[in-house]
Design a protein around this motif. Structure first.
Motif, PDB file in Angstrom:
ATOM      1  N   ALA A   1       0.839  -1.204   0.000  1.00  0.00           N
ATOM      2  CA  ALA A   1       0.000   0.000   0.000  1.00  0.00           C
ATOM      3  C   ALA A   1       0.874   1.253   0.000  1.00  0.00           C
ATOM      4  O   ALA A   1       0.637   2.190  -0.780  1.00  0.00           O
ATOM      5  CB  ALA A   1      -0.933  -0.003   1.202  1.00  0.00           C
ATOM      6  N   HIS A   2       1.887   1.280   0.841  1.00  0.00           N
ATOM      7  CA  HIS A   2       2.780   2.458   0.882  1.00  0.00           C
ATOM      8  C   HIS A   2       3.398   2.713  -0.489  1.00  0.00           C
ATOM      9  O   HIS A   2       3.652   3.863  -0.856  1.00  0.00           O
ATOM     10  CB  HIS A   2       3.883   2.272   1.932  1.00  0.00           C
ATOM     11  CG  HIS A   2       3.429   2.600   3.320  1.00  0.00           C
ATOM     12  ND1 HIS A   2       3.300   3.889   3.770  1.00  0.00           N
ATOM     13  CD2 HIS A   2       3.053   1.802   4.342  1.00  0.00           C
ATOM     14  CE1 HIS A   2       2.873   3.880   5.024  1.00  0.00           C
ATOM     15  NE2 HIS A   2       2.716   2.624   5.397  1.00  0.00           N
ATOM     16  N   GLY A   3       3.641   1.644  -1.211  1.00  0.00           N
ATOM     17  CA  GLY A   3       4.260   1.810  -2.530  1.00  0.00           C
ATOM     18  C   GLY A   3       3.278   2.046  -3.655  1.00  0.00           C
ATOM     19  O   GLY A   3       3.680   2.125  -4.820  1.00  0.00           O
ATOM     20  N   GLY A   4       1.972   2.121  -3.347  1.00  0.00           N
ATOM     21  CA  GLY A   4       1.000   2.438  -4.393  1.00  0.00           C
ATOM     22  C   GLY A   4       0.368   1.225  -5.053  1.00  0.00           C
ATOM     23  O   GLY A   4      -0.243   1.331  -6.114  1.00  0.00           O
ATOM     24  N   THR A   5       0.500   0.076  -4.415  1.00  0.00           N
ATOM     25  CA  THR A   5      -0.142  -1.141  -4.939  1.00  0.00           C
ATOM     26  C   THR A   5      -1.375  -1.440  -4.087  1.00  0.00           C
ATOM     27  O   THR A   5      -1.288  -1.476  -2.857  1.00  0.00           O
ATOM     28  CB  THR A   5       0.861  -2.312  -4.929  1.00  0.00           C
ATOM     29  OG1 THR A   5       1.811  -2.073  -5.970  1.00  0.00           O
ATOM     30  CG2 THR A   5       0.186  -3.656  -5.172  1.00  0.00           C
ATOM     31  N   THR A   6      -2.514  -1.660  -4.742  1.00  0.00           N
ATOM     32  CA  THR A   6      -3.759  -1.871  -3.996  1.00  0.00           C
ATOM     33  C   THR A   6      -4.332  -3.276  -4.186  1.00  0.00           C
ATOM     34  O   THR A   6      -5.345  -3.596  -3.573  1.00  0.00           O
ATOM     35  CB  THR A   6      -4.820  -0.829  -4.400  1.00  0.00           C
ATOM     36  OG1 THR A   6      -4.971  -0.878  -5.820  1.00  0.00           O
ATOM     37  CG2 THR A   6      -4.434   0.567  -3.964  1.00  0.00           C
ATOM     38  N   THR A   7      -3.720  -4.068  -5.051  1.00  0.00           N
ATOM     39  CA  THR A   7      -4.132  -5.479  -5.173  1.00  0.00           C
ATOM     40  C   THR A   7      -2.883  -6.317  -5.430  1.00  0.00           C
ATOM     41  O   THR A   7      -2.044  -5.935  -6.252  1.00  0.00           O
ATOM     42  CB  THR A   7      -5.090  -5.704  -6.365  1.00  0.00           C
ATOM     43  OG1 THR A   7      -6.181  -4.787  -6.268  1.00  0.00           O
ATOM     44  CG2 THR A   7      -5.641  -7.131  -6.375  1.00  0.00           C
TER      45      THR A   7
ATOM     46  N   THR B   1      -3.323  -2.048 -15.272  1.00  0.00           N
ATOM     47  CA  THR B   1      -4.425  -2.458 -16.156  1.00  0.00           C
ATOM     48  C   THR B   1      -4.185  -3.821 -16.816  1.00  0.00           C
ATOM     49  O   THR B   1      -5.102  -4.650 -16.896  1.00  0.00           O
ATOM     50  CB  THR B   1      -4.624  -1.388 -17.254  1.00  0.00           C
ATOM     51  OG1 THR B   1      -4.531  -0.107 -16.648  1.00  0.00           O
ATOM     52  CG2 THR B   1      -5.970  -1.555 -17.933  1.00  0.00           C
ATOM     53  N   ALA B   2      -2.979  -4.038 -17.313  1.00  0.00           N
ATOM     54  CA  ALA B   2      -2.715  -5.282 -18.053  1.00  0.00           C
ATOM     55  C   ALA B   2      -2.853  -6.497 -17.139  1.00  0.00           C
ATOM     56  O   ALA B   2      -3.378  -7.536 -17.562  1.00  0.00           O
ATOM     57  CB  ALA B   2      -1.328  -5.236 -18.689  1.00  0.00           C
TER      58      ALA B   2
ATOM     59  N   PRO C   1     -13.150  -4.901 -15.396  1.00  0.00           N
ATOM     60  CA  PRO C   1     -12.846  -3.512 -15.063  1.00  0.00           C
ATOM     61  C   PRO C   1     -13.111  -3.145 -13.609  1.00  0.00           C
ATOM     62  O   PRO C   1     -13.108  -1.965 -13.253  1.00  0.00           O
ATOM     63  CB  PRO C   1     -13.797  -2.744 -15.980  1.00  0.00           C
ATOM     64  CG  PRO C   1     -15.014  -3.622 -16.035  1.00  0.00           C
ATOM     65  CD  PRO C   1     -14.528  -5.034 -15.923  1.00  0.00           C
ATOM     66  N   LYS C   2     -13.329  -4.200 -12.769  1.00  0.00           N
ATOM     67  CA  LYS C   2     -13.490  -3.913 -11.331  1.00  0.00           C
ATOM     68  C   LYS C   2     -12.244  -3.191 -10.832  1.00  0.00           C
ATOM     69  O   LYS C   2     -12.325  -2.239 -10.068  1.00  0.00           O
ATOM     70  CB  LYS C   2     -13.667  -5.249 -10.625  1.00  0.00           C
ATOM     71  CG  LYS C   2     -13.953  -5.241  -9.180  1.00  0.00           C
ATOM     72  CD  LYS C   2     -14.180  -6.716  -8.716  1.00  0.00           C
ATOM     73  CE  LYS C   2     -14.083  -6.892  -7.224  1.00  0.00           C
ATOM     74  NZ  LYS C   2     -15.130  -6.190  -6.497  1.00  0.00           N
ATOM     75  N   LYS C   3     -11.089  -3.681 -11.280  1.00  0.00           N
ATOM     76  CA  LYS C   3      -9.820  -3.072 -10.877  1.00  0.00           C
ATOM     77  C   LYS C   3      -8.982  -2.761 -12.122  1.00  0.00           C
ATOM     78  O   LYS C   3      -9.276  -3.261 -13.208  1.00  0.00           O
ATOM     79  CB  LYS C   3      -9.071  -4.016  -9.946  1.00  0.00           C
ATOM     80  CG  LYS C   3      -9.866  -4.327  -8.663  1.00  0.00           C
ATOM     81  CD  LYS C   3      -9.039  -4.980  -7.611  1.00  0.00           C
ATOM     82  CE  LYS C   3      -9.874  -5.331  -6.385  1.00  0.00           C
ATOM     83  NZ  LYS C   3     -10.250  -4.155  -5.552  1.00  0.00           N
TER      84      LYS C   3
ATOM     85  N   ILE D   1      -9.671   3.724 -13.805  1.00  0.00           N
ATOM     86  CA  ILE D   1     -10.477   4.711 -13.070  1.00  0.00           C
ATOM     87  C   ILE D   1     -11.691   4.979 -13.943  1.00  0.00           C
ATOM     88  O   ILE D   1     -11.593   5.627 -14.995  1.00  0.00           O
ATOM     89  CB  ILE D   1      -9.660   5.989 -12.790  1.00  0.00           C
ATOM     90  CG1 ILE D   1      -8.519   5.632 -11.837  1.00  0.00           C
ATOM     91  CG2 ILE D   1     -10.555   7.090 -12.224  1.00  0.00           C
ATOM     92  CD1 ILE D   1      -7.661   6.799 -11.400  1.00  0.00           C
ATOM     93  N   ALA D   2     -12.823   4.419 -13.536  1.00  0.00           N
ATOM     94  CA  ALA D   2     -14.051   4.537 -14.327  1.00  0.00           C
ATOM     95  C   ALA D   2     -15.237   4.448 -13.379  1.00  0.00           C
ATOM     96  O   ALA D   2     -15.123   3.857 -12.292  1.00  0.00           O
ATOM     97  CB  ALA D   2     -14.127   3.406 -15.355  1.00  0.00           C
ATOM     98  N   VAL D   3     -16.354   5.036 -13.779  1.00  0.00           N
ATOM     99  CA  VAL D   3     -17.560   4.963 -12.942  1.00  0.00           C
ATOM    100  C   VAL D   3     -17.941   3.493 -12.793  1.00  0.00           C
ATOM    101  O   VAL D   3     -17.996   2.746 -13.779  1.00  0.00           O
ATOM    102  CB  VAL D   3     -18.709   5.786 -13.587  1.00  0.00           C
ATOM    103  CG1 VAL D   3     -20.018   5.554 -12.839  1.00  0.00           C
ATOM    104  CG2 VAL D   3     -18.342   7.274 -13.583  1.00  0.00           C
ATOM    105  N   GLY D   4     -18.129   3.068 -11.553  1.00  0.00           N
ATOM    106  CA  GLY D   4     -18.493   1.669 -11.273  1.00  0.00           C
ATOM    107  C   GLY D   4     -17.316   0.810 -10.849  1.00  0.00           C
ATOM    108  O   GLY D   4     -17.507  -0.250 -10.258  1.00  0.00           O
ATOM    109  N   SER D   5     -16.104   1.257 -11.158  1.00  0.00           N
ATOM    110  CA  SER D   5     -14.922   0.471 -10.743  1.00  0.00           C
ATOM    111  C   SER D   5     -14.668   0.646  -9.244  1.00  0.00           C
ATOM    112  O   SER D   5     -15.071   1.654  -8.643  1.00  0.00           O
ATOM    113  CB  SER D   5     -13.677   0.932 -11.504  1.00  0.00           C
ATOM    114  OG  SER D   5     -13.795   0.602 -12.853  1.00  0.00           O
TER     115      SER D   5
END
Ligand code: URP
Ligand code: ZN
Ligand code: ZN
Length: 473
Positions: free
Chosen positions: A83-89, A378-379, A388-390, A393-397
């Motif tokens: 998380a600190h490094g900008g990774t969320t999954t 994205t890839a 597109p859940k993850k 950056i889009a509405v619904g994601s």
């Protein structure tokens, strides 16, 4: 759960680049637009910042039993560092014990992770044997959201499987609409080379790279592609390290085979000369595949720019040098002080990936800003049933968002509290200067890191992935 309004940021996805506000309602992105006037529980000013999809690292090993010990980050420390490094999954690897069911392996990894993670996680399944009668398990795994499997041509006697097992698992994975991840190195030949070296008294860390020729990685890539082609399964080569191996991927893609490949920061920034450092220090970089001659790095960067390489993962698998500081009761790299063959294979990096790739890629003008997002988020989402859940950056994601300062400079170091939250007593990138740094991180709408500080611990969930078959359709 409340609402968050991110104002004035520059939104970058794999294809977009524009200034807008992002409104998050609960866990998801609810609106994107200019000068949004929503009432929100929290407002974040992202002026002069990039607003990017949270990083997805599709290759980590938290709490992994390996090499006579266990990797030093578990799902708590590893996901906080990520998380600190900008990774969320992260997509971590559950392991099937030989002779036992993969479902049992999955249960074990669910237990390891439950209640510990700060960001979301998913699992690939490492298959160590797969007799005909157990093939239906793979369908069950897919139903449980485990839609990719890693098999090994390396590590004979440990994780290695023979070509018959590869073919059976590949066929079943293809039928199920799932994906195979391949550790492609001819471990049988490499073991013979290792025996020769040890018999000659060559036991220092440098022999780790000298006993693993790039041709043996290329052969594994070639062979797994050929088997995947016949078995009709989409293939994903993990941790590709060198030009020889990339050549095989390019050749196969040119004839229309459904194969993509991942590389890692270590192969883009580090090289075989690291093994020649004083005494036992080279053990820090004993990982598999081994670090290669430096000239390979340019070829890999070209592969990333020209889309022959699809993703950048870390293969985060940390072991302490173990001066007894971080994990006094857990053995680390010192297991191999007498011989490189006993050094636990793996190195840390989950926290450093985004800054390293932004700096080495975007700042040094090797890839575009959009490609940076694609390669780090994205890839992987597309390859592994998360999009597109993850990954965008889009509405619904899911509101997995990183507010990234493109101007901030840091020096990566085990002693820099901004760059080192990993539970390991060294940094693989000690002294590397980077421009571009993660400032604030949201995981499904929760602010987890704010201006470098961990403000929410826990709350990460298992993500059940969709089928992740061909990227071509
Ligand atoms: O050295 C490495 N890469 N350790 C982790 C296991 C693997 O092969 O991915
Ligand atoms: Zn591997
Ligand atoms: Zn790995």
């Amino acid at each position: 759960m409340g609402s968050v309004l991110i104002k004035n940021g520059r939104i970058i996805t794999a294809v977009d680049d524009y200034f807008a506000d992002v409104f998050i309602d609960g866990e998801r992105i609810a609106a994107i637009g200019k000068d949004l006037q929503m009432d929100a529980d929290k407002v974040i000013d992202a002026k002069d910042r990039l607003v990017i999809p949270g990083g997805i690292d599709p290759h980590t090993h938290f709490d992994m039993p390996f090499g006579g010990t266990t990797s030093a980050d578990d799902f708590e420390t590893g996901t906080i560092a990520a998380a600190h490094g900008g990774t969320t999954t992260v997509v971590d690897f559950a392991i099937q014990s030989k002779g036992e069911s993969t479902i049992k392996g999955l249960d074990t990894w669910h237990e390891k992770a439950a209640g510990k993670a700060t960001i979301d996680y998913a699992f690939h399944m490492i298959i160590t044997d797969m007799p005909q009668e157990r093939l239906p398990e793979m369908r069950k795994l897919a139903d449980e959201g485990i839609t990719s499997y890693k098999l090994f041509m390396a590590y004979p006697g440990v994780l290695y499987v023979d070509d018959g097992t590869l073919y059976r698992a590949f066929r079943q994975a293809g039928d199920n609409g799932t994906r195979i991840c391949m550790h492609a190195e001819n471990g049988i030949v490499i073991d013979e080379i290792i025996k020769e070296a040890v018999a000659d008294g060559k036991t220092a860390p440098v022999y780790h790279t000298l006993t693993r020729p790039t041709r043996m990685e290329a052969e594994g890539v070639y062979r797994s592609i050929a088997i995947a082609e016949v078995a009709k399964v989409p293939l994903y080569i993990v941790h590709l390290s060198c030009a020889d191996a990339l050549e095989e991927v390019k050749r196969a893609r040119a004839r229309g085979v459904d194969v993509v490949a991942e590389t890692c920061p270590q192969y883009l920034f580090l090289d075989a000369s690291y093994y020649e450092k004083e005494g036992f220090e080279g053990a820090k970089w004993v990982m598999t595949p081994a670090l290669r001659e430096k000239w390979n790095q340019d070829v890999l960067w070209q592969g990333l720019a020209f889309r022959d390489l699809e993703t950048i993962a870390t293969d985060h698998c940390p072991f302490c040098m173990n001066d007894g500081i971080k994990n006094p009761e857990r053995k680390g790299k010192e297991l191999g002080i007498e011989s490189f063959t006993k050094i636990p294979n793996g190195a840390p990096g989950v926290e450093n990936r985004m800054s390293l790739i932004y700096n080495g890629g975007v700042v040094e003008q090797r890839i575009s800003l959009n490609r940076f997002v694609e390669l780090t988020s994205t890839a992987a989402a597309k390859a592994f049933g998360l999009f597109p859940k993850k990954g965008t950056i889009a509405v619904g994601s899911d509101a997995d968002i990183v507010i990234f300062d493109p101007e901030r400079e840091e020096t990566i170091s085990v002693n820099n509290p901004c760059t080192h939250h990993m539970n390991v007593d060294y940094s693989a990138y000690e002294g590397f200067k980077v421009k571009g740094f993660t400032e604030t991180v949201l995981s499904r709408g929760r602010v987890v890191v704010e201006k470098d500080k961990l403000v929410t611990k826990g709350g990460g969930s298992f993500v059940k992935r969709a089928l992740c078959g061909s990227l071509l359709r």
